[in-house]
Design a protein around this motif. Sequence first.
Motif, PDB file in Angstrom:
ATOM      1  N   LEU A 173       0.789  -1.342   0.081  1.00 63.20           N
ATOM      2  CA  LEU A 173      -0.045  -0.018   0.089  1.00 63.20           C
ATOM      3  C   LEU A 173       0.756   1.206  -0.186  1.00 63.20           C
ATOM      4  CD1 LEU A 173      -2.593  -1.207   2.530  1.00 63.20           C
ATOM      5  CD2 LEU A 173      -3.067  -0.936   0.047  1.00 63.20           C
ATOM      6  N   GLY A 174       1.873   1.310   0.426  1.00 61.67           N
ATOM      7  CA  GLY A 174       2.877   2.557   0.825  1.00 61.67           C
ATOM      8  C   GLY A 174       3.031   3.098   2.144  1.00 61.67           C
ATOM      9  N   LEU A 175       3.243   4.268   2.302  1.00 58.46           N
ATOM     10  CA  LEU A 175       3.391   5.034   3.422  1.00 58.46           C
ATOM     11  C   LEU A 175       2.065   5.754   3.773  1.00 58.46           C
ATOM     12  CD1 LEU A 175       6.274   5.050   1.829  1.00 58.46           C
ATOM     13  CD2 LEU A 175       6.818   6.713   3.598  1.00 58.46           C
ATOM     14  N   VAL A 176       1.711   5.041   5.001  1.00 56.91           N
ATOM     15  CA  VAL A 176       0.296   5.594   5.676  1.00 56.91           C
ATOM     16  C   VAL A 176       0.549   7.354   5.908  1.00 56.91           C
ATOM     17  CG1 VAL A 176      -1.006   5.638   7.977  1.00 56.91           C
ATOM     18  CG2 VAL A 176       0.130   3.605   6.827  1.00 56.91           C
ATOM     19  N   GLY A 177      -0.440   8.068   5.340  1.00 55.68           N
ATOM     20  CA  GLY A 177      -0.433   9.435   4.887  1.00 55.68           C
ATOM     21  C   GLY A 177      -0.135  10.131   3.655  1.00 55.68           C
ATOM     22  N   ASP A 178       0.786   9.088   2.945  1.00 57.81           N
ATOM     23  CA  ASP A 178       1.420   9.554   1.620  1.00 57.81           C
ATOM     24  C   ASP A 178       0.240  10.124   0.608  1.00 57.81           C
ATOM     25  OD1 ASP A 178       3.459  10.242  -0.073  1.00 57.81           O
ATOM     26  OD2 ASP A 178       2.704   8.455  -1.221  1.00 57.81           O
ATOM     27  N   ARG A 179       0.380  10.992  -0.069  1.00 57.85           N
ATOM     28  CA  ARG A 179      -0.657  11.101  -1.016  1.00 57.85           C
ATOM     29  C   ARG A 179      -0.823   9.998  -1.937  1.00 57.85           C
ATOM     30  NH1 ARG A 179       4.148  12.808  -2.909  1.00 57.85           N
ATOM     31  NH2 ARG A 179       4.639  12.743  -5.041  1.00 57.85           N
ATOM     32  N   ASN A 180      -0.031   9.051  -1.999  1.00 58.37           N
ATOM     33  CA  ASN A 180      -0.169   7.771  -3.253  1.00 58.37           C
ATOM     34  C   ASN A 180      -0.500   6.568  -2.407  1.00 58.37           C
ATOM     35  OD1 ASN A 180       0.438   9.068  -5.557  1.00 58.37           O
ATOM     36  ND2 ASN A 180       2.566   9.235  -5.087  1.00 58.37           N
ATOM     37  N   PHE A 181      -0.780   6.640  -0.868  1.00 62.42           N
ATOM     38  CA  PHE A 181      -1.121   5.554  -0.361  1.00 62.42           C
ATOM     39  C   PHE A 181      -2.189   4.734  -0.917  1.00 62.42           C
ATOM     40  CE2 PHE A 181      -3.403   3.214   3.247  1.00 62.42           C
ATOM     41  CZ  PHE A 181      -2.097   2.477   3.522  1.00 62.42           C
ATOM     42  N   GLY A 182      -2.223   3.639  -0.883  1.00 60.65           N
ATOM     43  CA  GLY A 182      -3.162   2.752  -1.468  1.00 60.65           C
ATOM     44  C   GLY A 182      -3.198   2.523  -3.058  1.00 60.65           C
ATOM     45  N   LYS A 183      -2.303   3.162  -3.682  1.00 62.78           N
ATOM     46  CA  LYS A 183      -2.177   3.300  -5.050  1.00 62.78           C
ATOM     47  C   LYS A 183      -1.246   1.923  -5.324  1.00 62.78           C
ATOM     48  CE  LYS A 183      -3.434   7.951  -6.066  1.00 62.78           C
ATOM     49  NZ  LYS A 183      -2.745   9.261  -6.669  1.00 62.78           N
ATOM     50  N   ASN A 184      -1.711   1.179  -6.374  1.00 68.11           N
ATOM     51  CA  ASN A 184      -0.648   0.096  -6.625  1.00 68.11           C
ATOM     52  C   ASN A 184      -0.698  -0.126  -8.166  1.00 68.11           C
ATOM     53  OD1 ASN A 184       1.154  -1.909  -6.261  1.00 68.11           O
ATOM     54  ND2 ASN A 184       0.227  -3.045  -4.819  1.00 68.11           N
ATOM     55  N   THR A 185      -0.836   0.785  -8.762  1.00 72.86           N
ATOM     56  CA  THR A 185      -0.876   0.593 -10.478  1.00 72.86           C
ATOM     57  C   THR A 185       0.182  -0.103 -11.005  1.00 72.86           C
ATOM     58  OG1 THR A 185      -2.159   2.670 -10.238  1.00 72.86           O
ATOM     59  CG2 THR A 185      -1.622   1.885 -12.492  1.00 72.86           C
ATOM     60  N   TYR A 186       1.395   0.226 -10.591  1.00 69.48           N
ATOM     61  CA  TYR A 186       2.711  -0.535 -11.108  1.00 69.48           C
ATOM     62  C   TYR A 186       3.697  -0.566 -10.208  1.00 69.48           C
ATOM     63  CZ  TYR A 186       4.081   4.633 -10.914  1.00 69.48           C
ATOM     64  OH  TYR A 186       4.503   5.785 -10.243  1.00 69.48           O
ATOM     65  N   PRO A 187       4.560  -1.454 -10.170  1.00 68.79           N
ATOM     66  CA  PRO A 187       5.609  -2.038  -9.412  1.00 68.79           C
ATOM     67  C   PRO A 187       6.472  -1.049  -8.963  1.00 68.79           C
ATOM     68  CG  PRO A 187       5.396  -3.534 -11.279  1.00 68.79           C
ATOM     69  CD  PRO A 187       4.494  -2.289 -11.477  1.00 68.79           C
ATOM     70  N   GLY A 188       6.671  -0.802  -7.752  1.00 71.26           N
ATOM     71  CA  GLY A 188       7.849   0.545  -7.325  1.00 71.26           C
ATOM     72  C   GLY A 188       7.017   1.759  -6.915  1.00 71.26           C
ATOM     73  N   GLN A 189       5.582   1.553  -6.879  1.00 70.50           N
ATOM     74  CA  GLN A 189       4.695   2.716  -6.672  1.00 70.50           C
ATOM     75  C   GLN A 189       4.693   2.748  -4.987  1.00 70.50           C
ATOM     76  OE1 GLN A 189       0.939   2.730  -8.468  1.00 70.50           O
ATOM     77  NE2 GLN A 189       0.673   5.002  -8.332  1.00 70.50           N
ATOM     78  N   ASN A 190       4.899   2.127  -4.132  1.00 67.67           N
ATOM     79  CA  ASN A 190       4.915   2.104  -2.659  1.00 67.67           C
ATOM     80  C   ASN A 190       5.646   3.177  -2.177  1.00 67.67           C
ATOM     81  OD1 ASN A 190       4.276  -1.439  -2.052  1.00 67.67           O
ATOM     82  ND2 ASN A 190       2.700  -0.143  -2.996  1.00 67.67           N
ATOM     83  N   ALA A 191       6.642   3.168  -2.488  1.00 70.58           N
ATOM     84  CA  ALA A 191       7.786   4.056  -1.887  1.00 70.58           C
ATOM     85  C   ALA A 191       8.806   4.535  -2.544  1.00 70.58           C
ATOM     86  CB  ALA A 191       8.476   3.375  -0.363  1.00 70.58           C
ATOM     87  N   THR A 192       9.305   5.860  -2.558  1.00 71.03           N
ATOM     88  CA  THR A 192      10.523   6.347  -3.362  1.00 71.03           C
ATOM     89  C   THR A 192      11.546   6.834  -2.351  1.00 71.03           C
ATOM     90  OG1 THR A 192       9.441   8.517  -3.402  1.00 71.03           O
ATOM     91  CG2 THR A 192       9.005   7.008  -5.425  1.00 71.03           C
ATOM     92  N   LEU A 193      12.835   6.610  -2.551  1.00 70.90           N
ATOM     93  CA  LEU A 193      13.861   7.048  -1.892  1.00 70.90           C
ATOM     94  C   LEU A 193      14.799   7.744  -2.513  1.00 70.90           C
ATOM     95  CD1 LEU A 193      13.229   3.711  -1.393  1.00 70.90           C
ATOM     96  CD2 LEU A 193      14.544   3.862   0.519  1.00 70.90           C
ATOM     97  N   VAL A 194      15.573   8.690  -1.765  1.00 69.77           N
ATOM     98  CA  VAL A 194      16.412   9.462  -2.458  1.00 69.77           C
ATOM     99  C   VAL A 194      17.853   9.774  -1.569  1.00 69.77           C
ATOM    100  CG1 VAL A 194      15.681  11.589  -2.030  1.00 69.77           C
ATOM    101  CG2 VAL A 194      17.043  11.583  -4.012  1.00 69.77           C
TER     102      VAL A 194
END
Length: 136
Positions: free
Chosen positions: A12-33
């Motif tokens: 699902l991703g990071l709780v509270g993130d604008r993209n939480f729950g979106k799982n349209t494509y692989p790698g969408q759960n989290a981004t790191l830099v």
Amino acid sequence: MECENLKLESGLGLVGDRNFGKNTYPGQNATLVEAEEIERFCMENARTIDLSITRRNIVTRGIHLNDLVGKEFTIGTARLRGVELCEPCSILGRNLSSESLSAEAVIKRWVGCGGLRADIIASGAIDRGSRIQAGA
């Protein structure tokens, strides 16, 4: 937005993130830099250092994220899998451009060092200062 701790939910991703729950494509759960890349960019362009400028979810220090593509790793109690490089997009270019630096130049500058897209494969929490354990 800076946080002391994050809650990550598998698939699902990071709780509270604008993209939480979106799982349209692989790698969408989290981004790191990498913090080092942000700092380098800011110094190159006489900008105040702001670790939030790339809009990635997690800012790391002391690890080369490109090495985590295709690998599992843990941060805190969460387990992730690096999917692909998080290459720069037009939004990043527009947000970081200035009178002396075009959006196109920003995008070109961040190619290959814009971070990592990852899937969360086991829910958990990350506290500020949590270490990344590759292959753990």
